[in-house]
Design an enzyme around this catalytic site. Structure first.
Site, mmCIF file in Angstrom:
data_model
loop_
_atom_site.group_PDB
_atom_site.id
_atom_site.type_symbol
_atom_site.label_atom_id
_atom_site.label_comp_id
_atom_site.label_asym_id
_atom_site.label_seq_id
_atom_site.Cartn_x
_atom_site.Cartn_y
_atom_site.Cartn_z
ATOM 1 N N ARG A 45 0.839 -1.218 0.000
ATOM 2 C CA ARG A 45 0.000 0.000 0.000
ATOM 3 C C ARG A 45 0.869 1.262 0.000
ATOM 4 O O ARG A 45 0.570 2.246 -0.680
ATOM 5 C CB ARG A 45 -0.950 -0.019 1.212
ATOM 6 N N PHE A 73 9.052 10.743 -2.756
ATOM 7 C CA PHE A 73 8.614 12.049 -2.234
ATOM 8 C C PHE A 73 9.505 12.396 -1.046
ATOM 9 O O PHE A 73 9.415 11.743 0.007
ATOM 10 C CB PHE A 73 7.154 11.898 -1.802
ATOM 11 N N GLY A 95 11.285 16.063 10.923
ATOM 12 C CA GLY A 95 10.271 15.072 10.532
ATOM 13 C C GLY A 95 8.878 15.645 10.725
ATOM 14 O O GLY A 95 8.236 16.102 9.783
ATOM 15 N N LEU A 152 0.184 15.270 1.502
ATOM 16 C CA LEU A 152 0.011 14.408 2.683
ATOM 17 C C LEU A 152 -1.469 14.142 2.956
ATOM 18 O O LEU A 152 -1.841 13.044 3.370
ATOM 19 C CB LEU A 152 0.669 15.033 3.920
ATOM 20 N N ARG A 156 -7.544 -24.160 16.587
ATOM 21 C CA ARG A 156 -6.624 -24.498 17.666
ATOM 22 C C ARG A 156 -7.398 -25.058 18.859
ATOM 23 O O ARG A 156 -8.319 -24.404 19.377
ATOM 24 C CB ARG A 156 -5.861 -23.249 18.113
ATOM 25 N N LEU A 191 -2.929 -16.109 18.636
ATOM 26 C CA LEU A 191 -2.168 -17.123 17.914
ATOM 27 C C LEU A 191 -1.078 -17.783 18.768
ATOM 28 O O LEU A 191 -0.343 -18.648 18.265
ATOM 29 C CB LEU A 191 -1.522 -16.523 16.652
ATOM 30 N N GLU A 197 3.575 9.795 7.806
ATOM 31 C CA GLU A 197 2.396 10.584 7.418
ATOM 32 C C GLU A 197 1.782 11.309 8.614
ATOM 33 O O GLU A 197 0.558 11.442 8.709
ATOM 34 C CB GLU A 197 1.343 9.688 6.746
ATOM 35 N N THR A 225 2.800 11.634 12.930
ATOM 36 C CA THR A 225 2.714 10.683 14.049
ATOM 37 C C THR A 225 1.339 10.807 14.717
ATOM 38 O O THR A 225 0.611 11.795 14.513
ATOM 39 C CB THR A 225 3.800 10.979 15.107
ATOM 40 N N PHE A 233 1.480 23.130 18.725
ATOM 41 C CA PHE A 233 2.759 22.633 18.206
ATOM 42 C C PHE A 233 3.959 23.399 18.751
ATOM 43 O O PHE A 233 4.984 22.825 19.048
ATOM 44 C CB PHE A 233 2.787 22.723 16.667
#
Ligand code: TGC
Ligand code: FAD
Length: 391
Positions: A97, A136, A144, A246, A275, A345, A370, A372, A390
């Site tokens: 993806r 990109f 970041g 984005l 199981r 599992l 993309e 956090t 921010f």
């Protein structure tokens, strides 16, 4: 009224009912590709930290690159259909993806939205077909979450530009034919199309990843890279350029995360019925049924959220803050489902013979890239309160 049949465990709320025939057909095509090409191999790709060389082109033939864009060889489907494709691809592997997101929603979208007519004609048809691969470059080693702090700079030089800087964690970087590189200039943040092989431009691959192993991640090194005047995307000179891309990729992740969650739930449901412990299937115990119910609830909720955002996008009403809510909620839900499924599992939950640990590790990247989870919480918080947290 006829008696209703049994409920479908993988579509408990009958969300399929809300899809059009065309949407179901597109989904079936992508699902068949994933069942044939991705599901049987993804464990090995992850184990060997590679993707097959021919996969990018096969995805082009499938028609999923930039499939909701209009013109230039793109399919022009609805955003909902594109989302359904992302869901199926990520049910196979987040790396697959991601390849489609980076190509279609980031690199192609940047050119489609902000490029000149010449740039669109030159690059988009080949990218839609998978003959040309893009990457990109926004993130840097020291920038970041805060791309406005980028240090990569481009300065005018005669009739062209010289770019210097570093980009980090760039999906498809070392296999891309063209990099969309965002750089600070005297005129604001601008996007540049840098073909592979341009002198001064290299893309060393990042190794030792424990997540997104079936995906190439690279550094981009730009040392005095000279590009002509027509390499710059003319339509934007601010952070709005990359951030608009984005929005597109995050929208795909809203759907993709629901797909990864569904795959984990499906594996856990099947395993729990096969199981046996203490003489009966573990699916017959209350504590496992409680886990299965919790997972089914999250998968259905995540799918409904994705579908709702898809319908808003198709109506031209989807807001970035709503995408943030979808990305935050659905990736967190998928992580929770993956971790629960892994426990169902038992020891097999840590084996690549089953898809769950692979999805669980992949989702650790998906929750970070993309934007956090913290960034999206702050975007939502800002919209709720009117106060930006921010800085
Ligand atoms: P801020 O001062 O708010 O805005 C700067 C300019 O951008 C505009 N803007 C947007 N435009 C479109 N869409 C949005 N969502 C936008 N948000 C802001 C804004 O209007 C302004 O425009 P202008 O023309 O007035 O200059 O920006 P900020 O520096 O405060 O940052 C806000 C913040 C933190 C939300 C943003 O920087 C952010 O989203 N940070 C996270 C970075 C990120 O997500 N990086 C992802 C890199 S790509 C990647 O990870 C690919 S992974 C592979 C895969 O996708 O599968
Ligand atoms: P930082 O920004 O350093 O954040 C570190 C921590 O601080 C995080 O927990 C964060 O939430 C928190 N934090 C940051 N700011 C604040 C704040 N204001 N308040 C509170 N907490 C805060 N990038 C690209 O450009 N192109 C790609 O193709 C691409 N592909 C990727 C593929 C993978 C597999 C991965 C893992 C990453 C990829 N990225 C890509 C990079 C990704 O977008 C960044 O990793 C992400 O945006 C976070 O940046 P960072 O890693 O520098 O973390």
């Amino acid at each position: 009224m006829s008696e209703p049949g049994p409920l479908a465990p993988l579509d408990f709320l009958d969300i399929d009912h809300s899809l059009s025939d065309e949407e179901r057909d597109i989904r079936a095509t992508v699902r068949a590709f994933v069942a044939d090409r991705v599901v049987p191999n993804a464990g090995d790709w992850f184990d060997e930290a590679r993707i097959p060389r021919e996969l990018p082109r096969e995805l082009g033939k499938l028609g999923v690159y930039g499939m909701h864009l209009e013109g230039y060889g793109c399919a022009g489907t609805s955003a909902t259909a594109y989302g359904l494709a992302c869901m199926e691809l990520e049910a196979g592997d987040s790396g697959v993806r991601s390849m489609v997101s980076v190509q279609g929603s980031l690199a192609m979208y940047a050119i489609w939205r902000w490029g000149s007519e010449e740039q669109k004609t030159r690059w988009l048809p080949a990218m839609a077909a998978g003959e040309t691969l893009g990457c990109f470059g926004l993130t840097e080693p020291d920038a970041g979450s805060d791309p406005g702090a980028m240090r990569t700079r481009a300065r005018r030089d005669g009739d062209g530009w010289i770019i210097d800087g570093r980009k980090m964690w760039i999906t498809n970087g070392s296999i891309a034919d063209v990099a969309v590189v965002w750089a600070a200039t005297d005129e604001g943040v601008r996007g540049f199309l840098v073909p592979a092989g341009t002198p001064g431009f290299t893309a060393p691959e990042i190794r030792k990843k424990m997540s997104l192993r079936a995906s190439v991640t690279s550094e981009l090194v730009l040392d005095g890279v000279r590009v002509p005047a027509d390499a710059v995307l003319p339509g934007v000179s601010s952070l709005r350029g990359p951030l608009s891309c984005l929005n597109e990729a995050r929208y795909g992740i809203v759907w993709g995360a629901a797909g990864a969650a569904r795959a984990c739930f499906e594996a856990a449901l099947a395993y729990s019925k096969e199981r046996t412990a203490f003489g009966r299937p573990i699916a017959g115990t209350q504590i496992q049924q409680q886990k299965l119910a919790a997972m089914a609830l999250e998968v259905n909720r995540a799918t409904l959220t994705a579908l709702h955002l898809g319908r808003l996008k198709d109506a031209g009403r989807l807001r970035p803050e709503q995408i943030s809510m979808g990305k935050l909620g659905n990736v967190n839900a998928a992580l929770e489902v993956a971790r629960t499924a892994r426990q169902v599992l038992g020891a097999n939950g840590i084996s690549l013979e089953y898809p769950v640990i692979r999805h669980m590790n992949n989702l650790e990247s998906v929750v970070t890239y993309e934007g956090t989870a913290d960034v999206h919480a702050l975007v939502i918080g800002g919209a709720l309160t009117g106060i930006q947290a921010f800085r």
